[in-house]
Write a protein that holds these residues in place. Structure first.
Motif, PDB file in Angstrom:
ATOM      1  N   VAL A 187       9.515 -72.737 -28.982  1.00 39.62           N
ATOM      2  CA  VAL A 187      10.032 -74.004 -28.480  1.00 39.62           C
ATOM      3  C   VAL A 187      10.372 -73.898 -26.997  1.00 39.62           C
ATOM      4  O   VAL A 187      10.049 -74.779 -26.196  1.00 39.62           O
ATOM      5  CB  VAL A 187      11.286 -74.433 -29.272  1.00 39.62           C
ATOM      6  CG1 VAL A 187      11.922 -75.672 -28.652  1.00 39.62           C
ATOM      7  CG2 VAL A 187      10.937 -74.680 -30.731  1.00 39.62           C
ATOM      8  N   LEU A 188      10.987 -72.789 -26.611  1.00 42.29           N
ATOM      9  CA  LEU A 188      11.550 -72.656 -25.278  1.00 42.29           C
ATOM     10  C   LEU A 188      10.552 -72.216 -24.217  1.00 42.29           C
ATOM     11  O   LEU A 188      10.683 -72.581 -23.044  1.00 42.29           O
ATOM     12  CB  LEU A 188      12.712 -71.650 -25.309  1.00 42.29           C
ATOM     13  CG  LEU A 188      13.935 -72.044 -26.119  1.00 42.29           C
ATOM     14  CD1 LEU A 188      14.886 -70.865 -26.248  1.00 42.29           C
ATOM     15  CD2 LEU A 188      14.641 -73.223 -25.472  1.00 42.29           C
ATOM     16  N   GLY A 189       9.578 -71.396 -24.587  1.00 36.22           N
ATOM     17  CA  GLY A 189       8.761 -70.750 -23.561  1.00 36.22           C
ATOM     18  C   GLY A 189       9.407 -69.429 -23.169  1.00 36.22           C
ATOM     19  O   GLY A 189      10.599 -69.209 -23.398  1.00 36.22           O
ATOM     20  N   TRP A 190       8.629 -68.522 -22.582  1.00 34.27           N
ATOM     21  CA  TRP A 190       9.115 -67.147 -22.425  1.00 34.27           C
ATOM     22  C   TRP A 190      10.289 -67.012 -21.476  1.00 34.27           C
ATOM     23  O   TRP A 190      11.221 -66.248 -21.726  1.00 34.27           O
ATOM     24  CB  TRP A 190       7.966 -66.227 -22.016  1.00 34.27           C
ATOM     25  CG  TRP A 190       7.442 -66.386 -20.625  1.00 34.27           C
ATOM     26  CD1 TRP A 190       6.457 -67.226 -20.214  1.00 34.27           C
ATOM     27  CD2 TRP A 190       7.867 -65.664 -19.467  1.00 34.27           C
ATOM     28  NE1 TRP A 190       6.232 -67.090 -18.870  1.00 34.27           N
ATOM     29  CE2 TRP A 190       7.083 -66.127 -18.385  1.00 34.27           C
ATOM     30  CE3 TRP A 190       8.818 -64.674 -19.233  1.00 34.27           C
ATOM     31  CZ2 TRP A 190       7.232 -65.649 -17.082  1.00 34.27           C
ATOM     32  CZ3 TRP A 190       8.967 -64.190 -17.940  1.00 34.27           C
ATOM     33  CH2 TRP A 190       8.183 -64.669 -16.889  1.00 34.27           C
ATOM     34  N   ARG A 191      10.298 -67.753 -20.376  1.00 32.52           N
ATOM     35  CA  ARG A 191      11.416 -67.606 -19.422  1.00 32.52           C
ATOM     36  C   ARG A 191      12.711 -68.161 -19.996  1.00 32.52           C
ATOM     37  O   ARG A 191      13.782 -67.552 -19.881  1.00 32.52           O
ATOM     38  CB  ARG A 191      11.082 -68.289 -18.106  1.00 32.52           C
ATOM     39  CG  ARG A 191       9.984 -67.604 -17.318  1.00 32.52           C
ATOM     40  CD  ARG A 191       9.795 -68.256 -15.979  1.00 32.52           C
ATOM     41  NE  ARG A 191       9.491 -69.673 -16.127  1.00 32.52           N
ATOM     42  CZ  ARG A 191       9.632 -70.560 -15.146  1.00 32.52           C
ATOM     43  NH1 ARG A 191      10.104 -70.171 -13.971  1.00 32.52           N
ATOM     44  NH2 ARG A 191       9.325 -71.822 -15.322  1.00 32.52           N
ATOM     45  N   PHE A 192      12.608 -69.335 -20.608  1.00 29.61           N
ATOM     46  CA  PHE A 192      13.802 -69.926 -21.198  1.00 29.61           C
ATOM     47  C   PHE A 192      14.308 -69.092 -22.371  1.00 29.61           C
ATOM     48  O   PHE A 192      15.501 -69.072 -22.658  1.00 29.61           O
ATOM     49  CB  PHE A 192      13.509 -71.353 -21.656  1.00 29.61           C
ATOM     50  CG  PHE A 192      13.584 -72.370 -20.551  1.00 29.61           C
ATOM     51  CD1 PHE A 192      13.596 -71.988 -19.219  1.00 29.61           C
ATOM     52  CD2 PHE A 192      13.647 -73.722 -20.846  1.00 29.61           C
ATOM     53  CE1 PHE A 192      13.668 -72.927 -18.210  1.00 29.61           C
ATOM     54  CE2 PHE A 192      13.726 -74.672 -19.843  1.00 29.61           C
ATOM     55  CZ  PHE A 192      13.735 -74.272 -18.518  1.00 29.61           C
ATOM     56  N   THR A 193      13.400 -68.419 -23.071  1.00 28.64           N
ATOM     57  CA  THR A 193      13.809 -67.555 -24.183  1.00 28.64           C
ATOM     58  C   THR A 193      14.669 -66.407 -23.692  1.00 28.64           C
ATOM     59  O   THR A 193      15.707 -66.080 -24.283  1.00 28.64           O
ATOM     60  CB  THR A 193      12.574 -67.005 -24.913  1.00 28.64           C
ATOM     61  OG1 THR A 193      11.845 -68.091 -25.487  1.00 28.64           O
ATOM     62  CG2 THR A 193      12.982 -66.048 -26.028  1.00 28.64           C
ATOM     63  N   LEU A 194      14.248 -65.772 -22.609  1.00 23.49           N
ATOM     64  CA  LEU A 194      15.034 -64.664 -22.052  1.00 23.49           C
ATOM     65  C   LEU A 194      16.404 -65.144 -21.586  1.00 23.49           C
ATOM     66  O   LEU A 194      17.417 -64.477 -21.806  1.00 23.49           O
ATOM     67  CB  LEU A 194      14.273 -64.021 -20.891  1.00 23.49           C
ATOM     68  CG  LEU A 194      12.931 -63.372 -21.244  1.00 23.49           C
ATOM     69  CD1 LEU A 194      12.265 -62.828 -19.981  1.00 23.49           C
ATOM     70  CD2 LEU A 194      13.118 -62.264 -22.266  1.00 23.49           C
ATOM     71  N   LEU A 195      16.429 -66.316 -20.967  1.00 26.06           N
ATOM     72  CA  LEU A 195      17.705 -66.865 -20.506  1.00 26.06           C
ATOM     73  C   LEU A 195      18.593 -67.239 -21.686  1.00 26.06           C
ATOM     74  O   LEU A 195      19.803 -67.000 -21.667  1.00 26.06           O
ATOM     75  CB  LEU A 195      17.455 -68.087 -19.636  1.00 26.06           C
ATOM     76  CG  LEU A 195      18.688 -68.781 -19.056  1.00 26.06           C
ATOM     77  CD1 LEU A 195      19.499 -67.812 -18.186  1.00 26.06           C
ATOM     78  CD2 LEU A 195      18.284 -70.011 -18.235  1.00 26.06           C
ATOM     79  N   ALA A 196      17.999 -67.804 -22.752  1.00 25.99           N
ATOM     80  CA  ALA A 196      18.764 -68.180 -23.943  1.00 25.99           C
ATOM     81  C   ALA A 196      19.336 -66.954 -24.635  1.00 25.99           C
ATOM     82  O   ALA A 196      20.479 -66.973 -25.113  1.00 25.99           O
ATOM     83  CB  ALA A 196      17.876 -68.964 -24.913  1.00 25.99           C
TER      84      ALA A 196
END
Length: 267
Positions: A187-196
């Protein structure tokens, strides 16, 4: 967004919260929540009527008790309905009627239902963890090849982080957390996943410190704190404020010299 749209979103969110609550609870106990299954009182089995199933209002009108036997109805029901109403209003106010709204809404349903199962029984059901990811990838098709690849990268990143932790800790953490974060990564994409992931771990650590200070948990006692609700907090914060967070950090990551867009969030 006008007030009528926000109110509609709140009502829809409360109804969805009621549904997710039932789906999570019944799934943990091996009971159906689809088809012709009726809602019943958990204490006496009384089949609930329409007036007893109005989100928030019914619980308040009945003062948190079954109208048939007087048994207490868990406050969890009204809390989840109120939280989901607030989440729905926040999503619509932030993203409007857009692809971002669609993908964030699907992801948020996953956050809620997986948090509920983890809180109730420390379990993350694979089907609930994977459905948001599948829906997220399907919605991403509208964004083209790079949007889909970003979702697949997010799924790999979310799953891979926990797979590494499980491997290094020799099974000290369950695979449910990995499946959950893999689904949300799509859902988030890889960059947003790391930030989440970072945001969720920080939220969990902050809560753990509070519990230690008030004596609810003790060092070395082996008290378990559900992780998924805090990862869910991190994911939701990123879905709402991710672009602003990246802008504040002045992060402009590139791939092959081409700026990578985290569709549909526009970063």
């Amino acid at each position: 967004m006008n007030m009528q749209q926000l109110i509609t979103a709140g009502i829809f969110g409360a109804c969805m919260g009621s549904f997710l609550n039932v789906a999570a609870h019944r799934s943990l106990h091996g009971r159906k929540w689809w088809g012709n299954e009726r809602s019943v009182c958990e204490s006496c089995g009384h089949v609930l009527g329409a007036l007893e199933l109005i989100p928030v209002i019914s619980w308040l009108a009945q003062r948190g008790r079954c109208r048939h036997c007087g048994a207490k109805i868990s406050v969890r029901y009204i809390l989840v309905e109120i939280v989901c109403a607030a989440l729905a209003v926040t999503i619509l106010a932030r993203w409007g009627l857009s692809w971002a709204c669609a993908i964030v809404s699907a992801g948020t349903c996953g956050l809620v239902v997986n948090s509920l199962t983890d809180i109730e029984s420390s379990e993350v059901l694979d089907v609930f963890a994977l459905i948001p990811g599948v829906l997220g990838l399907l919605v991403r098709i509208a964004g083209g090849k790079w949007a889909v690849l970003d979702g697949l990268g997010g799924a790999l990143a979310g799953w891979g982080i926990f797979a590494a932790i499980i491997f290094l800790s020799r099974g000290g953490m369950g695979w449910g957390d990995a499946t959950f974060m893999g689904g949300m990564g799509a859902v988030l994409g890889w960059r947003f996943t790391l930030l989440a992931f970072y945001t969720g771990i920080m939220a969990g650590g902050f809560w753990a410190i509070i519990l230690l200070l008030i004596g609810r948990v003790k060092w070395g006692r082996g008290d378990a704190i559900p992780l998924v609700p805090f990862l869910a907090v991190g994911c939701f914060i990123v879905m709402i404020f991710g672009p602003e967070i990246f802008a504040w950090l002045s992060m402009r990551l590139k791939f092959g010299g081409v700026f990578v867009v985290s569709w549909p969030f526009g970063v």
